[in-house]
Design a protein around this motif. Sequence first.
Motif, PDB file in Angstrom:
ATOM      1  N   ARG A   1      13.455 -41.057  55.570  1.00  0.00           N
ATOM      2  CA  ARG A   1      13.993 -41.758  56.319  1.00  0.00           C
ATOM      3  C   ARG A   1      14.333 -41.020  57.812  1.00  0.00           C
TER       4      ARG A   1
ATOM      5  N   VAL B   1      10.831 -50.413  65.082  1.00  0.00           N
ATOM      6  CA  VAL B   1      12.200 -49.925  64.910  1.00  0.00           C
ATOM      7  C   VAL B   1      12.894 -50.777  63.939  1.00  0.00           C
ATOM      8  N   LEU B   2      12.846 -52.224  64.282  1.00  0.00           N
ATOM      9  CA  LEU B   2      13.447 -53.185  63.239  1.00  0.00           C
ATOM     10  C   LEU B   2      12.943 -53.255  61.880  1.00  0.00           C
TER      11      LEU B   2
ATOM     12  N   ASN C   1      14.246 -50.066  60.326  1.00  0.00           N
ATOM     13  CA  ASN C   1      15.759 -50.506  60.111  1.00  0.00           C
ATOM     14  C   ASN C   1      15.879 -51.102  58.478  1.00  0.00           C
ATOM     15  N   LYS C   2      15.044 -52.308  58.402  1.00  0.00           N
ATOM     16  CA  LYS C   2      15.110 -53.098  57.231  1.00  0.00           C
ATOM     17  C   LYS C   2      14.657 -52.135  56.070  1.00  0.00           C
TER      18      LYS C   2
ATOM     19  N   ALA D   1      14.677 -48.657  55.816  1.00  0.00           N
ATOM     20  CA  ALA D   1      15.701 -47.504  55.727  1.00  0.00           C
ATOM     21  C   ALA D   1      16.397 -47.181  54.700  1.00  0.00           C
ATOM     22  N   GLU D   2      17.171 -48.184  54.343  1.00  0.00           N
ATOM     23  CA  GLU D   2      18.267 -48.057  53.328  1.00  0.00           C
ATOM     24  C   GLU D   2      17.508 -47.865  51.850  1.00  0.00           C
TER      25      GLU D   2
ATOM     26  N   TYR E   1      12.621 -41.556  61.244  1.00  0.00           N
ATOM     27  CA  TYR E   1      13.405 -41.879  62.200  1.00  0.00           C
ATOM     28  C   TYR E   1      12.938 -40.807  63.577  1.00  0.00           C
TER      29      TYR E   1
END
Length: 169
Positions: free
Chosen positions: A80, A65-66, A69-70, A72-73, A84
Motif C-alpha cells: 500500500r 487514485v480512486l 483507494n478501493k 488499499a485496505e 501510494y
Amino acid sequence: MKKLIIASITALSLTACTDKIGYVDNAKLINGYQEKIDIKAKLDVQVTNYQKKRDSISQALQAEVLAFNKQAESLPESTRKKRYNGLFQKREILLQKLTKEEQELKAETQKQLDSLITKMKKNIREYGKKKGYSLIIGANDSGNLLYGSESKDITNDVLEYLNQQYKNK
C-alpha cells in the motif's frame, strides 16, 4: 528689438501650427488589428488543447487514485505504501510537466505579443512619415492623453493601414 522678438515669436507660432499631430486609441487599435486577432485565435486553440490535456490527465490520475483507494485496505501495508508513493510521485511528475507546458505557452504568448507590438510601432511610424505626421500619440486608460479633438483621432485610418499591411504580407 521689440519687433524682432515679436517676429520671432510669430515665426515660432506659425512653425508650431504646421506640425501635423494625431492620436490613436491604443485599445481599439490592438483589438481591431487583424494580425492580433489571428494570433489570439491560434493561441486560444493551443490553450484549449492544453486545458483538455490537463483535464484528461487529471481525470485519469483521479480514477487511478480512486481505484487504489478501493484496493488499499485489502493490500499489505508495505504494498500500500509503495503504491501510494508511486501514485504521489506520478502526480508530481505530471504536475511538473503540465507546469512546464503552461509556462512555455505563456512565454510563447508573450513573445508573439511583443513581436506584434514591435511590428505595429514600425508600421505606425511608416504611416506617420507617409502622411506627414510629426507626432502620433497613443491614448490609453492610464491618461497619457486627457483630451484630443475628434478631428485629431486617426485610429480608424491607422487601423486600416495596419490591416492592409498585414493583408499584403
